[in-house]
Design an enzyme around this catalytic site. Structure first.
Site, PDB file in Angstrom:
ATOM      1  CD  GLN A 246     -82.296 -33.437 -34.469  1.00 40.57           C
ATOM      2  OE1 GLN A 246     -82.023 -32.252 -34.669  1.00 40.57           O
ATOM      3  NE2 GLN A 246     -83.356 -33.317 -33.127  1.00 40.57           N
TER       4      GLN A 246
ATOM      5  CG  ASP B 188     -76.090 -29.822 -31.728  1.00 42.53           C
ATOM      6  OD1 ASP B 188     -77.132 -29.120 -31.361  1.00 42.53           O
ATOM      7  OD2 ASP B 188     -76.295 -30.855 -32.453  1.00 42.53           O
TER       8      ASP B 188
ATOM      9  CE  LYS C 243     -82.099 -28.719 -34.700  1.00 43.34           C
ATOM     10  NZ  LYS C 243     -81.722 -29.480 -33.893  1.00 43.34           N
TER      11      LYS C 243
HETATM   12  N1  GUN Z   1     -82.197 -33.453 -30.064  1.00 46.19           N
HETATM   13  C1  GUN Z   1     -82.943 -32.536 -29.168  1.00 46.19           C
HETATM   14  N2  GUN Z   1     -82.404 -31.449 -28.907  1.00 46.19           N
HETATM   15  C2  GUN Z   1     -81.344 -31.512 -29.678  1.00 46.19           C
HETATM   16  C3  GUN Z   1     -80.477 -30.638 -30.199  1.00 46.19           C
HETATM   17  O1  GUN Z   1     -80.413 -29.477 -29.736  1.00 46.19           O
HETATM   18  N3  GUN Z   1     -79.521 -30.866 -31.124  1.00 46.19           N
HETATM   19  C4  GUN Z   1     -79.439 -32.074 -31.675  1.00 46.19           C
HETATM   20  N4  GUN Z   1     -78.392 -32.449 -32.389  1.00 46.19           N
HETATM   21  N5  GUN Z   1     -80.305 -33.115 -31.207  1.00 46.19           N
HETATM   22  C5  GUN Z   1     -81.285 -32.844 -30.314  1.00 46.19           C
END
Ligand code: GUN
Length: 262
Positions: free
Chosen positions: A75, A98, A31
């Protein structure tokens, strides 16, 4: 990005990671790398696994107030002693790139949304690229998580698909998946979807990212065998994963525009 700067729109993503889960570390690095590549300012807050819920909330509260941060992402998963719901609720829904905050989840339900959750949105882009229209199609989603399965079903429904969600208690799973013109696998089990579960000519989207004992990345779909049955199929790695990140970038820019009223 230069045009946004000219317009005075500040685009910035803050990523919070708690603990040392190796998969989460890879996702967060990807990211951050995407931000660098397209010129989005990013900040990382890496906390030890013993960090308290309040420590995370304090960081979020500060980020909520900053005008140079348009997106905040925590995350997941978080260590067991931290309540995920409390953390998600602490993020300003306007910076919730998200789309996990209940305000955004509600907006997705009604169709009046600003952000779509990144993975389901990426899946919709991939389906669009296949050239197959969702309208009137039998769509089957395997998995009912808040991150993928549930919102995925809603997005398919918004495009007029006939949607079924399968899960661990589903009876005769194979009979259901075999009906699917569009099959989305978000199970979290390596090679769970085998060729005998797939209709000839289906579009198969594999959301799974599983690591085998040998350390190899594999999806939820037995790609080698299903690829001959499917009309279109996404690989792992290199399918849904990069699309998730692209959608995160899109949401971060959109949040910045909305915050700046531009
Ligand atoms: N963990 C697995 N997929 C995601 C996601 O799309 N966003 C976040 N914040 N954590 C994750």
């Amino acid at each position: 990005m230069a045009k946004l700067k000219e317009e005075g729109v500040k685009v910035g993503l803050a990523v919070i990671i708690v603990g040392d889960d190796p998969a989460s570390r890879v996702y967060v690095n990807n990211k951050k790398k995407a931000c660098e590549e397209i010129g989005i300012y990013s900040e990382e807050y890496a906390l030890p696994s013993e960090a308290t819920e309040q420590e995370v909330i304090d960081i979020i509260n500060t980020l909520n107030e900053r005008d140079d941060i348009s997106g905040i992402l925590v995350q997941l998963p978080l260590p067991k002693h931290i309540n995920e719901t409390n953390i998600i609720n602490a993020i300003s829904y306007k910076k919730d790139v998200d789309a996990f905050h209940p305000v955004n989840v509600g907006k997705i339900m009604t169709g009046d949304f600003d952000f779509l959750p990144c993975t389901p949105a990426g899946v919709m882009e991939l389906i669009k690229e296949s050239g197959v229209s969702v309208e009137g199609k039998e769509c089957v989603v395997i998995g009912r998580s808040n991150i993928v399965g549930k919102p995925q079903a809603m997005l398919l429904l918004h495009q007029n698909g006939t949607v079924t969600i399968c899960h661990s208690k589903t009876k005769n799973l194979k009979e259901v998946t075999k009906r699917a013109d569009i099959l989305v696998a978000a199970v979290g089990r390596p090679k769970f979807v085998t060729a005998d579960m797939v209709k000839e000519g289906a579009v198969v989207i594999d959301v799974g990212i599983n690591r085998t004992e040998e350390g190899k990345l594999v999806g939820d779909v037995d790609f080698e065998n299903v690829k001959d049955t499917a009309y279109a199929i996404t690989p792992v790695p290199g399918g849904v994963g990069p699309m998730t990140i692209a959608m995160l970038m899109k949401n971060t820019v959109k949040a910045a525009r909305l915050l700046a009223n531009k």
